[in-house]
Structures are given as structure tokens and as C-alpha cells.
Design an enzyme around this catalytic site. Sequence first.
Site, short mmCIF file in Angstrom:
data_model
loop_
_atom_site.label_atom_id
_atom_site.label_comp_id
_atom_site.label_asym_id
_atom_site.label_seq_id
_atom_site.Cartn_x
_atom_site.Cartn_y
_atom_site.Cartn_z
N ASP A 1 0.88 -1.17 0.00
CA ASP A 1 0.00 0.00 0.00
C ASP A 1 0.92 1.22 0.00
O ASP A 1 2.14 1.10 0.12
CB ASP A 1 -0.88 -0.02 1.27
CG ASP A 1 -1.78 1.21 1.38
OD1 ASP A 1 -2.37 1.61 0.37
OD2 ASP A 1 -1.88 1.78 2.49
N SER A 2 0.32 2.39 -0.07
CA SER A 2 1.12 3.62 0.01
C SER A 2 1.68 3.81 1.42
O SER A 2 2.62 4.57 1.61
CB SER A 2 0.26 4.83 -0.35
OG SER A 2 -0.80 4.94 0.59
N TYR B 1 -1.01 8.37 -2.17
CA TYR B 1 -1.21 8.14 -3.61
C TYR B 1 -2.43 8.92 -4.12
O TYR B 1 -2.50 9.31 -5.28
CB TYR B 1 -1.47 6.65 -3.88
CG TYR B 1 -0.26 5.73 -3.92
CD1 TYR B 1 1.03 6.20 -3.77
CD2 TYR B 1 -0.45 4.36 -4.13
CE1 TYR B 1 2.12 5.33 -3.82
CE2 TYR B 1 0.62 3.48 -4.18
CZ TYR B 1 1.91 3.96 -4.03
OH TYR B 1 2.97 3.09 -4.08
N GLY B 2 -3.42 9.08 -3.23
CA GLY B 2 -4.74 9.59 -3.65
C GLY B 2 -4.77 10.88 -4.45
O GLY B 2 -5.51 10.99 -5.42
N CYS C 1 -4.49 -1.61 -1.85
CA CYS C 1 -4.69 -0.17 -2.00
C CYS C 1 -5.68 0.03 -3.14
O CYS C 1 -5.45 -0.46 -4.25
CB CYS C 1 -3.34 0.46 -2.34
SG CYS C 1 -3.44 2.19 -2.79
N ASN C 2 -6.77 0.71 -2.85
CA ASN C 2 -7.78 0.95 -3.89
C ASN C 2 -7.25 1.85 -4.99
O ASN C 2 -7.52 1.63 -6.17
CB ASN C 2 -9.01 1.61 -3.27
CG ASN C 2 -9.78 0.69 -2.36
OD1 ASN C 2 -10.80 0.13 -2.75
ND2 ASN C 2 -9.32 0.49 -1.15
N GLU D 1 -2.19 8.36 8.60
CA GLU D 1 -0.72 8.32 8.51
C GLU D 1 -0.08 9.09 9.67
O GLU D 1 1.07 8.83 10.03
CB GLU D 1 -0.23 8.86 7.17
CG GLU D 1 -0.53 7.94 5.98
CD GLU D 1 0.25 6.62 6.03
OE1 GLU D 1 1.42 6.60 6.41
OE2 GLU D 1 -0.37 5.57 5.68
N CYS E 1 -10.98 2.70 0.52
CA CYS E 1 -9.57 3.04 0.74
C CYS E 1 -9.16 2.19 1.93
O CYS E 1 -9.88 2.17 2.95
CB CYS E 1 -9.41 4.52 1.05
SG CYS E 1 -7.75 4.96 1.60
N THR E 2 -8.05 1.51 1.81
CA THR E 2 -7.70 0.55 2.87
C THR E 2 -7.28 1.23 4.17
O THR E 2 -7.15 0.58 5.19
CB THR E 2 -6.59 -0.41 2.38
OG1 THR E 2 -5.50 0.36 1.88
CG2 THR E 2 -7.12 -1.34 1.30
N HIS E 3 -7.08 2.54 4.13
CA HIS E 3 -6.83 3.26 5.38
C HIS E 3 -8.11 3.41 6.21
O HIS E 3 -8.05 3.56 7.43
CB HIS E 3 -6.31 4.67 5.10
CG HIS E 3 -4.85 4.74 4.72
ND1 HIS E 3 -4.38 4.26 3.52
CD2 HIS E 3 -3.77 5.25 5.37
CE1 HIS E 3 -3.07 4.48 3.46
NE2 HIS E 3 -2.68 5.08 4.57
#
Length: 269
Positions: A10-11, A42-43, A73-74, A155, A187-189
Site C-alpha cells: 500500500d502507500s 497516492y490519492g 490499495c484501492n 498516517e 480506501c484501505t486506510h
Amino acid sequence: MDAAPIGIFDSGLGGLTVARSVMDKLPNERIIYIGDTANTPYGPKPIALVRELALNVMDEMATRGVKMIVIACNTASAAVLRDARERYEVDAGIPVIEVIQPAARRAVAATSNRRIGVIGTEATVLSRAYLDAFAAVPDLTVIQQACPRFVDFVEAGVTTGQQLYDVATQYLRPLKEADIDTLVLGCTHYPLLTGVISHVMDEQVTLVSSAESTANDVYAKLVDADSLRSDSAGAPEHEFYGTGPVDEFGMLARRFLGPVVGKVQHVEV
Ligand code: DGL
């Protein structure tokens, strides 16, 4: 091959939600996790750049001999899936799993009123990847909303508090007004923010995270390919890497995923 690790990336921290589900469902498997923290988020980036960054990370994983790549990561799934399938699955025999189709499937199974909301990064929303994933399903209304600041909060290790609550209230208002009964955390976050999201949306709304259904796909693919790591191979040792500074990333990764994270190492990709 069976003993080789599964590569998950993922990012940053978000893909750990997918890693968690994979560990729960497949406790014998070894995992190599890479957070592309030098390039997070990344978004807000153009799709072409996300594609390039994600290919760099996946090339690194392929070099390290992974038996499967999970794009946790989407944003990267929306940007690079087709290229990744060609480059790794077709050309190198390394299956690639992504997060958008599994989440869309699960949302369709969950909705009763056929009104689904999708929240994600700007790039994911602009790519219309979820709208494409739902396109073949009749009588469905899908409302998308970008929530760019959510990733910054995660983050930074912030998953509660007034500022986050205010931002969530603002982002989620259009979805509340649209009377959805199911919300895809695209979004995986975002599964790390389910406390605030569920509170703002109301508990009646079903939150769908890609993590669990993606882990089901990982399971199914390894079984089909007969490449599960054997029970007798001993406890798996996972490896965690960040492309940026690793101290804070390691501390937060341990907070979200637990002591299984151990030491996080730096990797250049
Ligand atoms: N976790 C990622 C996703 O699922 C990316 C977030 C970001 O880097 O903006 O979209």
C-alpha cells in the site's frame, strides 16, 4: 513455491488492514509488506504516476520471490490492475489480487435498499473504478465521495478527536442525505477510522471494508493453485518494509497491527 511469501503493499499503513485479514484467515502464510511511505499519499497524485510507483513496488516484490501480489490499495488497484496482471500474472506466473472487486461484491450482497455509498481517495473516485465494478448490477444507485484528508489523519496516527470528527461530518453529509444503507470503505486506510465513520453515518449503515473479502480471494486463489504453505513449515516470519523513514511508520504499524510487525526495515524501490 508454497513456502514463498505473499507480497502485500500500500502507500502506507492502510494495507495493514488487509494484511491483518490475511493473517487471520491464513495463519501459516509468510507475508512481505511494503508501505510506499516515501510516496504517500497516492490519492491526490495523477493515475499515471500512481501506476509507475505501484509497479516499482511490485517489481521489488517479484524480485524477492513472492508467490502472490496483493494490491492492498484501492488507488493503486484502480491505476494499475490491468498492467499488473499482464506483467506479473501472465508473464511471470505470480497471481495478482486487488481490493475493488471484492469490496463491490460484498456491498451488493449487503444492501437491502439498493443504495450504496463509496468513499475513497480523489484518484479512486475520479477513476470511476467502483462505478465500473457495479455497472453490471441492475437497479443500484451508487453515490461516490472523495475523503482525501482521511489518509493524512491515519498516517499521522490520528483516529479519534474533534478535528477528525468535524472533517468526517462534512465529508459524509451527502451520503447521509442520500439514504444509503451500505457504505464501501473504498480506501484501505479507512477501516482504521470505523469508529468515527460509523458514529457519523449511524450504526444502521453497513460498513464494507475490502480487507476481509480480499483475504477470501487470497485464500481461494492459493487453494486453487495448490500453493498453501504447509502446516509443518513452522511459524511464519513476516517482513515489513517502508520506502521512507521507518521509525514512526514502524511505531504506528505496531499500534495498528500489534507486535507481529516487529522491526520495520527501509527499502529503496
Ligand atoms: N490506502 C490507499 C487506498 O486504498 C491509498 C491512500 C493514499 O495513499 O492516498 O486507496
